[in-house]
Design an enzyme around this catalytic site. Structure first.
Site, PDB file in Angstrom:
ATOM      1  N   SER A  85       0.816  -1.292   0.065  1.00  0.00           N
ATOM      2  CA  SER A  85       0.020  -0.197  -0.187  1.00  0.00           C
ATOM      3  C   SER A  85       0.745   1.358   0.046  1.00  0.00           C
ATOM      4  O   SER A  85       2.101   1.064   0.573  1.00  0.00           O
ATOM      5  CB  SER A  85      -0.835  -0.089   1.072  1.00  0.00           C
ATOM      6  OG  SER A  85      -1.406   1.173   1.488  1.00  0.00           O
ATOM      7  N   TYR A 145      -2.249  -1.376  10.274  1.00  0.00           N
ATOM      8  CA  TYR A 145      -2.206  -1.953   9.120  1.00  0.00           C
ATOM      9  C   TYR A 145      -0.783  -1.210   8.552  1.00  0.00           C
ATOM     10  O   TYR A 145      -0.145  -2.029   7.740  1.00  0.00           O
ATOM     11  CB  TYR A 145      -3.516  -1.088   8.299  1.00  0.00           C
ATOM     12  CG  TYR A 145      -3.408  -1.200   6.957  1.00  0.00           C
ATOM     13  CD1 TYR A 145      -3.721  -2.567   6.115  1.00  0.00           C
ATOM     14  CD2 TYR A 145      -3.388  -0.242   5.967  1.00  0.00           C
ATOM     15  CE1 TYR A 145      -3.909  -2.764   5.044  1.00  0.00           C
ATOM     16  CE2 TYR A 145      -3.629  -0.340   4.638  1.00  0.00           C
ATOM     17  CZ  TYR A 145      -3.887  -1.630   4.185  1.00  0.00           C
ATOM     18  OH  TYR A 145      -4.157  -1.809   2.737  1.00  0.00           O
TER      19      TYR A 145
HETATM   20  P1  NDP Z   1     -10.994  -6.410  -0.565  1.00  0.00           P
HETATM   21  O1  NDP Z   1     -11.767  -6.432   0.596  1.00  0.00           O
HETATM   22  O2  NDP Z   1     -11.844  -6.472  -1.816  1.00  0.00           O
HETATM   23  O3  NDP Z   1     -10.241  -7.852  -0.827  1.00  0.00           O
HETATM   24  C1  NDP Z   1      -9.524  -8.389   0.240  1.00  0.00           C
HETATM   25  C2  NDP Z   1      -9.277  -9.763  -0.053  1.00  0.00           C
HETATM   26  O4  NDP Z   1      -8.334 -10.410   0.986  1.00  0.00           O
HETATM   27  C3  NDP Z   1     -10.487 -10.716  -0.239  1.00  0.00           C
HETATM   28  O5  NDP Z   1     -10.370 -11.689  -1.442  1.00  0.00           O
HETATM   29  C4  NDP Z   1     -10.551 -11.533   1.000  1.00  0.00           C
HETATM   30  O6  NDP Z   1     -10.996 -12.775   0.903  1.00  0.00           O
HETATM   31  C5  NDP Z   1      -8.937 -11.717   1.367  1.00  0.00           C
HETATM   32  N1  NDP Z   1      -8.675 -12.038   2.694  1.00  0.00           N
HETATM   33  C6  NDP Z   1      -9.053 -11.301   3.846  1.00  0.00           C
HETATM   34  N2  NDP Z   1      -8.719 -11.791   5.115  1.00  0.00           N
HETATM   35  C7  NDP Z   1      -8.149 -13.194   4.607  1.00  0.00           C
HETATM   36  C8  NDP Z   1      -7.541 -14.123   5.400  1.00  0.00           C
HETATM   37  N3  NDP Z   1      -7.709 -14.249   6.703  1.00  0.00           N
HETATM   38  N4  NDP Z   1      -7.050 -15.411   4.609  1.00  0.00           N
HETATM   39  C9  NDP Z   1      -7.411 -15.148   3.228  1.00  0.00           C
HETATM   40  N5  NDP Z   1      -7.791 -14.209   2.509  1.00  0.00           N
HETATM   41  C10 NDP Z   1      -8.068 -13.302   3.247  1.00  0.00           C
HETATM   42  O7  NDP Z   1      -9.859  -5.525  -0.758  1.00  0.00           O
HETATM   43  P2  NDP Z   1      -8.974  -5.045  -1.752  1.00  0.00           P
HETATM   44  O8  NDP Z   1      -8.832  -5.770  -2.965  1.00  0.00           O
HETATM   45  O9  NDP Z   1      -8.683  -3.641  -2.154  1.00  0.00           O
HETATM   46  O10 NDP Z   1      -7.492  -5.297  -1.300  1.00  0.00           O
HETATM   47  C11 NDP Z   1      -6.604  -6.171  -1.763  1.00  0.00           C
HETATM   48  C12 NDP Z   1      -5.188  -5.740  -1.510  1.00  0.00           C
HETATM   49  O11 NDP Z   1      -4.983  -4.371  -1.618  1.00  0.00           O
HETATM   50  C13 NDP Z   1      -5.102  -5.529   0.333  1.00  0.00           C
HETATM   51  O12 NDP Z   1      -3.626  -6.280   0.620  1.00  0.00           O
HETATM   52  C14 NDP Z   1      -5.107  -4.390   0.650  1.00  0.00           C
HETATM   53  O13 NDP Z   1      -4.421  -4.108   1.689  1.00  0.00           O
HETATM   54  C15 NDP Z   1      -4.418  -3.765  -0.713  1.00  0.00           C
HETATM   55  N6  NDP Z   1      -4.671  -2.483  -0.935  1.00  0.00           N
HETATM   56  C16 NDP Z   1      -5.956  -1.757  -1.103  1.00  0.00           C
HETATM   57  C17 NDP Z   1      -6.302  -0.568  -1.432  1.00  0.00           C
HETATM   58  C18 NDP Z   1      -7.614   0.079  -1.601  1.00  0.00           C
HETATM   59  O14 NDP Z   1      -7.917   1.263  -1.536  1.00  0.00           O
HETATM   60  N7  NDP Z   1      -8.466  -0.945  -2.043  1.00  0.00           N
HETATM   61  C19 NDP Z   1      -5.055   0.543  -1.201  1.00  0.00           C
HETATM   62  C20 NDP Z   1      -3.912  -0.085  -0.828  1.00  0.00           C
HETATM   63  C21 NDP Z   1      -3.688  -1.460  -0.626  1.00  0.00           C
HETATM   64  P3  NDP Z   1     -11.985 -13.538   1.937  1.00  0.00           P
HETATM   65  O15 NDP Z   1     -12.804 -12.702   2.830  1.00  0.00           O
HETATM   66  O16 NDP Z   1     -13.109 -14.546   1.062  1.00  0.00           O
HETATM   67  O17 NDP Z   1     -10.870 -14.351   2.641  1.00  0.00           O
END
Ligand code: NDP
Length: 267
Positions: A144, A157
Site C-alpha cells: 500500500s 495496518y
Molecule cells: P477486498 O476487501 O476487496 O479484498 C481483500 C481480499 O483479502 C478478499 O479476497 C478476502 O477474501 C481476502 N482476505 C481477507 N482476510 C483473509 C484471510 N484471513 N485469509 C485469506 N484471505 C483473506 O480489498 P482489496 O481488493 O482492496 O485489497 C487487496 C489488497 O490491496 C490488500 O492487501 C489491501 O491491503 C491492498 N490495498 C488496497 C487498497 C484500496 O484502496 N482498496 C489500497 C492499498 C492497498 P475472503 O474474505 O474471501 O477470505
C-alpha cells in the site's frame, strides 16, 4: 523467467491470494486474458467458484485462510500436485483498519499483523523451496502507499505493510542470484470492499464505504497496471491518483509530509 513482452503468451502458473474480491479478482481476469494458469485463494469459496466460472483456461480454486499457518505447506503441495510449479505468487489478501491508536485493542493489532504480514510470510516460506529448486519465480506483494508512510487510523495496518517491505527487500537481496524476483505494489485508493471489512478498535468491521475509496481507481485499472509492472520486471510500482504524491513528499521532504499527514483526509 516470468518477465515477458505483451505478445509472449507462454502460460505461467499464477497463484493469487485474496482473489474473492477487489484487486485480486481483477488480477485474475487480467492474468487469465494473458493465457496464464490460475490458482485462486481466499476464504469465501462461493465467490472464488463464481469467479472461476467467468474465466477462460485452467483455473484452480484453492480455499485458504492466511492466518491458518499450519495449512500453508499442504496448500503449496496441492498447487504443485495440480500444476507442478509456481511461477508467480501474488500476496494480495489483506484487511485494513479504521481506528486511532488509543482506541485499538492489542488483539486487533495482532489480527491485522497476522493477516497482512505473517500470513504472507508463512505462505512465502512454504512456497520458496520449490521456487528455488525450479530455478526462480516472482513474488508480487500488494502492499500500500501506507507501506511507505504512516497515516492516522492505520497504525497497525501501516506497521504490517511496512513489515512486508522489510521482509521482501531482504528476501530479494538474499535470493537474487537464485532467480527469485520481487515486485512490491503500493496502491493508493482503489474502489473495492476494503473499507467495509476494515477493523475498528474493538475488532468489528467498519461496514461502510469510505469516500476516498468510492472516488478511487477502479480495480480493473489497478490490476492492469500491476500486470504491466510484473511483465516489465519492475521492483516496485506506485499506483493511484493524486495521493501517490505523498509517497514522494515523504521521501524527499519528510518534514513537509509530517505536517501534511496530520490534516489530510484519509477516509
Ligand atoms: P477486498 O476487501 O476487496 O479484498 C481483500 C481480499 O483479502 C478478499 O479476497 C478476502 O477474501 C481476502 N482476505 C481477507 N482476510 C483473509 C484471510 N484471513 N485469509 C485469506 N484471505 C483473506 O480489498 P482489496 O481488493 O482492496 O485489497 C487487496 C489488497 O490491496 C490488500 O492487501 C489491501 O491491503 C491492498 N490495498 C488496497 C487498497 C484500496 O484502496 N482498496 C489500497 C492499498 C492497498 P475472503 O474474505 O474471501 O477470505
Amino acid at each position: 523467467m516470468n518477465d515477458r513482452t505483451e505478445n509472449d503468451k507462454t502460460p505461467r502458473v499464477v497463484w493469487i491470494t485474496g482473489a474473492s474480491s477487489g484487486i485480486g479478482a481483477a488480477l485474475a481476469h487480467e492474468f487469465s486474458a494473458r493465457n496464464d494458469l490460475l490458482v485462486l485463494s481466499a476464504r469465501r469459496v462461493d465467490r472464488l467458484e463464481a469467479l472461476a466460472a467467468e474465466l477462460d483456461g485452467d483455473v484452480f480454486v484453492l480455499p485458504l485462510d492466511l492466518t491458518d499457518f499450519e495449512s500453508h505447506a499442504v496448500a503449496v503441495k496441492t498447487v504443485l500436485d495440480r500444476f507442478g510449479r509456481i511461477d508467480i505468487l501474488v500476496h494480495n489478501a489483506g484487511i485494513s483498519q479504521r481506528s486511532l491508536v488509543v482506541d485499538t485493542e492489542l488483539s486487533v493489532v495482532r489480527r491485522l499483523v497476522d493477516v497482512d504480514l505473517i500470513g504472507s510470510i508463512s505462505l512465502t516460506q512454504a512456497a520458496l523451496p520449490t521456487m528455488i529448486e525450479a530455478g526462480g519465480g516472482r513474488f508480487v506483494v500488494v502492499s500500500s502507499l501506507v507501506g511507505l508512510f504512516g497515516t492516522p487510523k492505520r497504525s497497525a495496518y501501516s506497521a504490517a505493510k511496512h513489515g512486508l517491505h522489510g521482509y521482501f527487500e531482504s528476501l530479494r537481496a538474499e535470493l537474487y542470484g537464485r532467480g527469485i524476483r520481487v515486485t512490491m505494489v503500493c496502491p493508493g485508493f482503489v474502489r473495492t470492499e476494503i473499507t467495509y471489512h476494515a477493523l475498528t478498535g474493538d475488532g468489528s468491521e467498519q461496514g461502510t464505504l469510505d469516500r476516498a475509496q468510492a472516488e478511487g481507481m477502479k480495480p480493473e485499472e489497478c490490476a492492469r497496471r500491476v500486470v504491466k509492472a510484473i511483465d516489465a520486471g519492475r521492483a516496485q510500482v506506485l499506483i493511484g491518483g493524486r495521493e501517490v504524491a505523498m509517497a514522494w513528499i515523504a521521501r524527499l521532504a519528510p518534514w513537509l509530509y509530517r505536517r501534511l499527514i496530520r490534516r489530510v483526509a484519509v477516509t
